[in-house]
Write a protein that holds these residues in place. Structure first.
Motif, PDB file in Angstrom:
ATOM      1  N   PHE A  71       0.819  -1.202   0.000  1.00 30.03           N
ATOM      2  CA  PHE A  71       0.000   0.000   0.000  1.00 30.03           C
ATOM      3  C   PHE A  71       0.858   1.259   0.000  1.00 30.03           C
ATOM      4  O   PHE A  71       1.801   1.393   0.762  1.00 30.03           O
ATOM      5  N   ASP A  72       0.474   2.157  -0.817  1.00 31.99           N
ATOM      6  CA  ASP A  72       1.273   3.366  -0.956  1.00 31.99           C
ATOM      7  C   ASP A  72       0.766   4.487  -0.062  1.00 31.99           C
ATOM      8  O   ASP A  72      -0.071   5.291  -0.465  1.00 31.99           O
ATOM      9  N   ASP A  78       0.114  12.344   0.068  1.00 29.76           N
ATOM     10  CA  ASP A  78       0.271  13.391  -0.933  1.00 29.76           C
ATOM     11  C   ASP A  78      -1.069  14.000  -1.324  1.00 29.76           C
ATOM     12  O   ASP A  78      -1.244  15.213  -1.356  1.00 29.76           O
ATOM     13  N   HIS A  81      -2.590  15.811   1.450  1.00 36.29           N
ATOM     14  CA  HIS A  81      -1.895  17.082   1.638  1.00 36.29           C
ATOM     15  C   HIS A  81      -2.514  18.148   0.747  1.00 36.29           C
ATOM     16  O   HIS A  81      -2.747  19.280   1.160  1.00 36.29           O
ATOM     17  N   GLN A  82      -2.794  17.752  -0.460  1.00 35.48           N
ATOM     18  CA  GLN A  82      -3.414  18.691  -1.400  1.00 35.48           C
ATOM     19  C   GLN A  82      -4.797  19.090  -0.893  1.00 35.48           C
ATOM     20  O   GLN A  82      -5.163  20.266  -0.907  1.00 35.48           O
ATOM     21  N   LYS A  84      -5.957  19.002   2.084  1.00 36.09           N
ATOM     22  CA  LYS A  84      -5.877  19.811   3.293  1.00 36.09           C
ATOM     23  C   LYS A  84      -5.538  21.255   2.947  1.00 36.09           C
ATOM     24  O   LYS A  84      -6.100  22.204   3.500  1.00 36.09           O
ATOM     25  N   GLY A  85      -4.607  21.403   2.018  1.00 42.50           N
ATOM     26  CA  GLY A  85      -4.220  22.744   1.602  1.00 42.50           C
ATOM     27  C   GLY A  85      -5.405  23.488   1.014  1.00 42.50           C
ATOM     28  O   GLY A  85      -5.611  24.675   1.262  1.00 42.50           O
ATOM     29  N   SER A  86      -6.170  22.749   0.246  1.00 46.22           N
ATOM     30  CA  SER A  86      -7.336  23.343  -0.371  1.00 46.22           C
ATOM     31  C   SER A  86      -8.364  23.749   0.682  1.00 46.22           C
ATOM     32  O   SER A  86      -8.950  24.823   0.616  1.00 46.22           O
TER      33      SER A  86
ATOM     34  N   ASP B  26      -3.608  24.350  -7.116  1.00 48.33           N
ATOM     35  CA  ASP B  26      -4.919  24.403  -6.481  1.00 48.33           C
ATOM     36  C   ASP B  26      -5.700  25.616  -7.004  1.00 48.33           C
ATOM     37  O   ASP B  26      -5.311  26.756  -6.750  1.00 48.33           O
ATOM     38  N   TRP B  29      -6.887  28.242  -4.307  1.00 45.15           N
ATOM     39  CA  TRP B  29      -5.830  29.130  -3.838  1.00 45.15           C
ATOM     40  C   TRP B  29      -5.406  30.124  -4.902  1.00 45.15           C
ATOM     41  O   TRP B  29      -5.110  31.287  -4.623  1.00 45.15           O
ATOM     42  N   VAL B  98       1.328  24.432   2.717  1.00 45.49           N
ATOM     43  CA  VAL B  98       0.515  24.278   3.908  1.00 45.49           C
ATOM     44  C   VAL B  98       1.376  23.569   4.964  1.00 45.49           C
ATOM     45  O   VAL B  98       1.066  23.560   6.142  1.00 45.49           O
ATOM     46  N   LYS B 119       0.584  28.418   4.275  1.00 43.26           N
ATOM     47  CA  LYS B 119      -0.836  28.575   3.988  1.00 43.26           C
ATOM     48  C   LYS B 119      -1.600  28.197   5.243  1.00 43.26           C
ATOM     49  O   LYS B 119      -1.244  27.220   5.913  1.00 43.26           O
ATOM     50  N   GLN B 549       4.668   1.173  -6.808  1.00 43.45           N
ATOM     51  CA  GLN B 549       4.292   0.037  -5.995  1.00 43.45           C
ATOM     52  C   GLN B 549       3.813  -1.098  -6.850  1.00 43.45           C
ATOM     53  O   GLN B 549       4.010  -2.253  -6.560  1.00 43.45           O
TER      54      GLN B 549
END
Lengths: 143, 607
Positions: A71-72, A78, A81-82, A84-86, B26, B29, B98, B119, B549
């Motif tokens: 599992f990656d 990643d 993360h995007q 969350k940033g959004s 994004d 943003w 962020v 951010k 993977q």
């Protein structure tokens, strides 16, 4: 005037959103940006967020459903993360918190925890959407 | 809003009208930042892809004052973009994320970011970004000033050969009186759009220019040469010593960073590639730098790809021109190793191209005969870094190098390939990458002797590069399992970032890559010869699509393909634009000198 009624309602709804921790300071920043040139700026941004975040949510769901032996988690982290940033862009406070929790499980390699937490994320995501939609409706009423 | 942010007579207008380029994948943003910046009275341009941003910056050389970019972007790492911008355009870059972890912030600063914002970003943080632009301008002026003063001093001390960077700045003190006046003059000059003004037109370090620079630097050794020598050697009339000095500073910083990264990687691989340092390969961009060296040690065929890989990571791609270099560097290394038969791969390669050499190097230590395709693999391998632009370059490179028949031994590879994820990552390692398998592959048997050209010792059977058209990255199929076996681990660690490139992917992409490559070559501004952003994008996409993977199935497929592919070096070479050749040759000529250069520098320049 009826306008006052809606105005009051809108103000109350807004206050609740902040008090209950659905929104944070960033939302106020957005409101400050709203001006005559962009009178519906906040609503536009929120709409944009919900459109884009739907895609990210889909990706995370797909990633979580990955059955391969290895599992990656990195990839998962990643995408999250995007996302969350959004979420931070509109001040979606509760969503952000769930995202952080998700990332912790991710770092720990706990897939089960990730899946559970993501359910929470999606819930918060949907709840906020509902609340903001009704809020914007109110604000539109008195224009 | 004025077009120029700085106009001394209208100081009050500044920073209004500051031309900002915002890059963020994004969309939410992007919209917010655009609005915020507009509120600051800045002139905003938005971009949601890093590559697009680079293209835009290159198109409008003097069109922007500052760049704000997110760190995590799908098509290109924000840090790489940062380095590119710093090297090519010399604009201040602000990073955003962020994630505020210290290590990340540090990385940003190391890569040259002049600020790192967390951010969610507040308006007030954006209001002050103009200070970075202003600061840079002041320093530039000061540099020019000192440069001018320096020239006077130079006349006094004719004998002196090297001026340190520091020296330049010392000069500033001598002419403090002139400073203010000159500052105004300079600003006016700029304002008047006088690019030919010696005073200070911002120098845009194009790929071409950078290549000249690197060439010159390599003549002397990057750590001991001074800007004057470099300037003299470059022979660019409008370039000032001061320009060279500041660029040299950046370059050295870049190299040392790469070196650190390489060392780290090399340790993974288990070998220090001293070979790599030799710069055989001139600038070919491709990633190859360090990775190749590691390859050499490994003796195993895997070398090529893996070794290169390592550097790739490091390569921050910054360099457009450097890419060229890097590629060459890498190539050089493997070459030696590979060619058992080849008496002097270097020699042979010299004629050909630096790259070839590098490929052959891989085997350098090894000296095994057929085993390491290195040569071929090189071409294949370098791509490792491919995420960036390099890939395309590399491909082309390999072609040249390949010339030799690719001996393709598939036997043991297969198991190897599968096992390692990392391997798969390394597109090169597997070598499967076959961009264009149209041509029949050279004999499958890893025959050490050079078939085709005799130039290079036979190349690794593993690498099969076929097709003149596309870049064929043939993963060196290592006939000997050992080749790969060794590497896998190392690669694993190293290659982690590298996603495997399925052969099939390559095949399809091949054409586009080639196209891209050729296109890139045409434009002198383009990074590179090997490929422009679009080319890289291609690679990136491919790579990205490929999950490490998942196991690298295509690889296997690739093997089969490789066998069927005909290897036609010659054709390849023809495809490679002469420009590449030159750069390659250039570097190749000084193998000994290259030694002193860390492999990194080659890699560094890979965008």
């Amino acid at each position: 005037m009826e306008g006052n009624h809606f105005q009051r309602q809108a103000a109350y709804t807004r206050k609740t959103l902040f008090d209950q921790g659905y929104l944070d300071e960033q939302f106020i920043q957005l409101e400050d940006l709203q001006d005559d040139a962009n009178p519906n700026f906040v609503e536009e941004v929120v709409k944009l967020f919900y459109t884009d975040s739907a895609r990210l949510i889909r990706n995370i769901d797909l990633a979580l459903a990955d059955n391969s032996s290895h599992f990656d988690f990195e990839k998962l982290d990643d995408i999250m993360h995007q996302f969350k940033g959004s979420s931070s862009s509109i001040g979606a406070n509760k969503i952000k918190k769930e995202c952080t929790q998700f990332q912790e499980y991710c770092n720990a390699g706990n897939l089960e925890g990730c899946i559970r937490t993501f359910q929470q994320v999606k819930q918060e995501h949907a709840t906020l959407k509902r609340k903001l939609e009704s809020y914007f409706q109110l604000t539109r009423q008195d224009r | 809003m004025e077009t120029t942010g700085f106009s001394s007579p209208r100081a009050d207008a500044f920073p209004a009208g500051l031309r900002v380029l915002v890059v963020d994948d994004d969309p939410t943003w992007l919209k917010i930042l655009e609005k915020m910046l507009k509120k600051c009275s800045y002139e905003v341009t938005t971009c949601n892809l890093a590559r697009e941003a680079l293209d835009l910056l290159r198109e409008r050389k003097e069109g922007f004052d500052i760049v704000i970019s997110d760190v995590n972007m799908p098509d290109m790492d924000g840090f790489k973009l940062l380095e590119h911008v710093g090297l090519e355009m010399d604009l201040p870059v602000i990073m955003m994320s962020v994630d505020g972890e210290t290590s990340r912030v540090m990385k940003g600063v190391q890569h040259g970011a002049c600020d790192y914002l967390l951010k969610p970003i507040r308006m007030k943080e954006l209001r002050n970004i103009w200070q970075h632009v202003f600061r840079k301008r002041i320093h530039e002026v000061r540099d020019i000033e000192s440069h001018e003063g320096l020239e006077e001093i130079q006349m006094m001390r004719n004998g002196m050969e090297q001026f340190d960077d520091g020296y330049l700045f010392c000069g500033a003190d001598l002419i403090s009186g002139k400073k203010r006046k000159d500052v105004d003059n300079k600003q006016d000059d700029r304002h008047c759009g006088d690019p030919s003004s010696v005073k200070k037109a911002r120098v845009v370090w194009t790929v071409d220019l950078h290549q000249k620079f690197v060439k010159a630097v390599n003549q002397f050794g990057f750590d001991k040469v001074g800007p004057k020598k470099i300037l003299d050697m470059m022979g660019v009339p409008w370039l000032t010593r001061e320009n060279v000095a500041s660029h040299l500073q950046k370059y050295r910083l870049y190299l040392s960073r790469l070196q650190k990264e390489n060392e780290l990687k090399a340790s993974f691989v288990g070998m220090k590639q001293s070979d790599i340092s030799s710069k055989d390969t001139a600038g070919n961009v491709c990633l190859q730098n360090s990775s190749t060296t590691s390859q050499n040690n490994v003796t195993n065929g895997s070398y090529v790809v893996c070794g290169n890989k390592i550097p790739i990571k490091n390569v921050d791609s910054k360099i457009c021109g450097e890419d060229m270099k890097i590629a060459s560097v890498q190539m050089a290394e493997p070459k030696e190793a590979l060619i058992g038969d080849v008496t002097d791969p270097q020699k042979s390669s010299n004629s050909r191209i630096g790259l070839n050499h590098s490929f052959a190097q891989i085997g350098a230590d090894v000296k095994y005969e057929p085993k390491i395709p290195a040569r071929y693999s090189w071409t294949d391998v370098p791509p490792v870094k491919f995420n960036q632009e390099h890939k395309p370059h590399f491909q082309s490179q390999s072609w040249r190098a390949e010339v030799q028949p690719v001996q393709f031994k598939q036997e043991e590879h297969k198991p190897h390939f599968q096992s390692e994820n990392s391997f798969s990552h390394l597109p090169l390692a597997r070598n499967h990458i076959q961009v264009d398998c149209t041509e029949p592959i050279l004999s499958h048997h890893p025959i050490p002797s050079t078939n085709e050209k005799d130039k290079q010792a036979d190349i690794s059977p593993n690498c099969i590069t076929s097709r003149s058209q596309g870049i064929r990255i043939v993963a060196p199929v290592e006939s000997t399992a050992e080749l790969f076996s060794v590497k896998p681990e190392s690669h694993l660690t190293v290659c982690q970032e590298f996603e495997p490139i399925p052969c099939s992917m390559w095949n399809t992409k091949n054409h586009s890559l080639e196209h891209i490559l050729l296109n890139d070559l045409d434009s002198s501004q383009r990074n590179l010869i090997l490929g422009t952003g679009s080319g890289f994008r291609l690679w990136d996409e491919e790579l990205q699509g490929y999950s490490p993977q998942g196991g690298f199935h295509p690889q296997n497929a690739g093997f089969e393909n490789i066998e069927s592919l005909a290897y036609n070096n010659q054709e390849l070479i023809a495809d490679v634009p002469p420009l590449l050749y030159d750069s390659l040759n250039f570097d190749y000529g000084n193998p000994s000198e290259t030694m002193e250069y860390p492999v990194m520098d080659q890699g560094l320049f890979i965008a």
